[in-house]
Design an enzyme around this catalytic site. Structure first.
Site, mmCIF file in Angstrom:
data_model
loop_
_atom_site.group_PDB
_atom_site.id
_atom_site.type_symbol
_atom_site.label_atom_id
_atom_site.label_comp_id
_atom_site.label_asym_id
_atom_site.label_seq_id
_atom_site.Cartn_x
_atom_site.Cartn_y
_atom_site.Cartn_z
ATOM 1 N N ASP A 207 -51.703 36.054 37.502
ATOM 2 C CA ASP A 207 -50.464 36.631 37.002
ATOM 3 C C ASP A 207 -49.919 37.638 38.015
ATOM 4 O OD1 ASP A 207 -48.650 37.012 34.613
ATOM 5 O OD2 ASP A 207 -49.387 39.066 34.822
ATOM 6 N N GLU A 277 -48.777 33.324 40.753
ATOM 7 C CA GLU A 277 -47.386 33.467 40.306
ATOM 8 C C GLU A 277 -46.697 34.477 41.227
ATOM 9 O OE1 GLU A 277 -45.053 34.831 36.245
ATOM 10 O OE2 GLU A 277 -46.722 36.042 36.980
#
Length: 550
Positions: A207, A277
């Site tokens: 993330d 990401e």
């Protein structure tokens, strides 16, 4: 309990299709209205039957759930809401038996403010965890240390009375940022990731992978240039965050060193992988930088196909930009996920929605790189319109009604139209299931040959059978307006793909076909609206229309 990965090929991830599961909304086995790990395990046969290579589980860790699991208070345990470590071990075991890889989220740029590390850190400036988070003195007038803003709105700094200092949070103020400049923090996080590798997970989705480091001098961000459109991350145009160029609060050069440390850890285990990401104004450049050289991330994805821009010209620009920068790096593509409006509404809204969704799937599965397929995309689910009184997402609550947050893409999976709550749960789900999803259930679509679901499965089967699509190179082709066309080639094998994203039939003339290297054709080729074709150069040279695939 320690489980070994069933990985036999170290590069399985290169060209893989990974099915993203949002655990709260996939399947509820104990019928409390919230999805759980055992519910996912019960549905693994369905996932395997789709023809994907693995799954990515969004966070299931212990958390106060202020950001629905992206605020972790224990990196090594399962939140009781979702089950137990034993439940997760069973999921991994069954997935591996079905030849599915298991990737899990790692949210390491920040923790929950209820994590024991932060509880200790915020007490004073002399405790053992005092430097584990980003603390700074106020300016002389009592204002925050600099002008950095939170993605979720307002200042990225919150005052802590006990320490008489501000702490940094790029997201909610209940998500304090870890201090990656502290080697002890990095060492601990890598050790926590090793815990999951030892349990048999096949990789990590990272993330906010470009948010780890901040500028140690805490310099102010400059204004965003007027000619640079807002985008590249999950911010929105009603949020002041998009008015800055975020050159000091994220995407710092020190990030490279950490990614190399992480890759060294991953290399200790055969066949494990990472996908990062990346949200930034220059995300494709960062994707190339973070995945090049074989010593950092294995692959990464950006928000370029998660944006509101669409159409053949935009897709051409994304392909060209990626290929011009990627070098030996490896992209991962997604058109929807848990943070953005579903592509069926964002790009395909209108009377031809189902045809265009099928075409978008065909494009996604044809690009060079790996793919993340978000749950419900195989059904062509549109975005749900959640009324304000039922909103759960703090991001949407803050900016309602101009921005409605992320709840609309997180509603429960509709499994059938006969059981309560579409077969997701016997109790009221945590988010409502929209009425328009009741006509798009797994049960209904499985029974119709021409459904989006069956078309998606056929495309995935076609991709699995084609090494050229999985691992081949890409060469974009000159094409008429509204047409996206490219070659995929591997050794002597070549596939030519043509996609018509316009609402009119397009004629590919003989001259252009020959320019593409299709010298066997002596007539023009019609490509119908929202349709496509491919030609495999394997000796047969037969055009196949996507609509005939199922």
């Amino acid at each position: 309990m320690t489980l070994q990965s069933t990985t036999t090929e170290s590069s399985w991830w290169r060209g893989a299709v990974i099915y993203q599961i949002y655990p709260r909304s996939f399947a509820d086995s104990n019928h409390d209205g919230i999805g759980d790990i055992n519910g996912i395990t019960e549905k693994l046969d369905y996932i395997s039957d789709l023809g994907v290579d693995g799954i990515w589980l969004s966070p299931f860790f212990t958390s106060p759930m202020k950001d629905f699991g992206y605020d972790i208070s224990d990196y090594r345990d399962v939140d009781p809401m979702f089950g137990t470590l034993s439940d997760l071990d069973n999921l991994i075991s069954k997935a591996h038996a079905l030849n599915l890889k298991v990737m899990i989220d790692q949210v390491i740029s920040h923790t929950s403010d209820q994590h024991p590390w932060f509880i200790e850190s915020r007490k004073d400036t002399i405790n053992d965890k005092a430097d584990w988070y980003v603390w700074a003195e106020p300016q002389a007038d009592g204002t925050p240390p600099n002008n950095w803003l939170s993605v979720f709105g307002g200042s990225a700094w919150t005052w802590e009375p006990a320490r008489k200092q501000f702490y940094l949070h790029n997201f909610l103020n209940s998500q304090p940022d870890l201090n990656f400049h502290n080697p002890a923090v990095v060492s601990q996080l890598l050790d926590d990731m090793r815990f999951w590798l030892e349990r048999g997970v096949d990789g990590f989705r990272l993330d906010t992978a470009n948010f780890y480091f901040h500028d140690s001098e805490l310099r102010n961000n400059p204004p965003r240039p007027k000619n640079l459109a807002a985008g590249g991350d999950m911010s929105n145009d009603v949020n002041l965050y998009s008015m800055q160029s975020h050159i000091y609060d994220k995407s710092r050069p020190e990030n490279i060193g950490f990614l190399k440390q992480l890759r060294s850890l991953m290399n200790e285990y055969d066949g494990r992988t990472t996908v990062g990401e990346i949200g930034d104004d220059h995300s494709l450049k960062l994707m190339a930088e973070y995945t090049s050289g074989g010593d950092k991330l294995h692959m990464a994805y950006t928000f370029d196909l998660l944006a509101h821009d669409s159409g053949a010209e935009y897709l051409e620009s994304v392909i060209d930009s990626t290929e011009s920068m990627i070098g030996d790096g490896w992209p991962c593509w997604a058109m929807s996920n848990h943070d953005v409006m579903r592509v069926a509404t964002r790009w395909a809204d209108g009377e031809n929605q189902q045809h265009l969704i099928k075409l978008l799937h065909a494009i996604l599965f044809s690009l060079r790189g790996s793919v993340c397929l978000y749950q419900g995309e195989e059904l062509g689910l549109p975005e749900a319109d959640i009324p304000f009184e039922q909103l759960q997402d703090p991001y949407g609550i803050t900016f309602w009604p101009e921005f409605k947050g992320r709840d609309g893409c997180r509603t429960p999976m509709p499994w059938n139209s006969t059981d309560n709550h579409a077969g997701f749960s016997q109790n009221t789900p945590w988010l409502p299931i929209p009425s328009e999803h009741m006509d798009l259930t797994v049960e209904q679509q499985s029974a119709h040959e021409d459904s989006v679901l069956n078309h998606c499965k056929a495309l995935l089967s076609w991709r699995q059978r084609s090494p050229t699509l999985v691992k081949g190179e890409i060469e974009r082709l000159e094409a008429p307006e509204g047409i996206l066309a490219f070659h995929r080639h591997l050794d002597e094998h070549r596939v030519t793909l043509v996609f018509n994203l316009s609402n009119q039939t397009k004629l590919i003339g003989e001259e252009l076909l020959h320019k593409w290297g299709l010298d066997d054709y002596s007539a023009s080729l019609p490509i119908h609206a929202f349709d496509g074709a491919w030609l495999e150069h394997d000796g047969d040279n037969n055009w196949v229309n996507f609509s005939q695939l199922t």
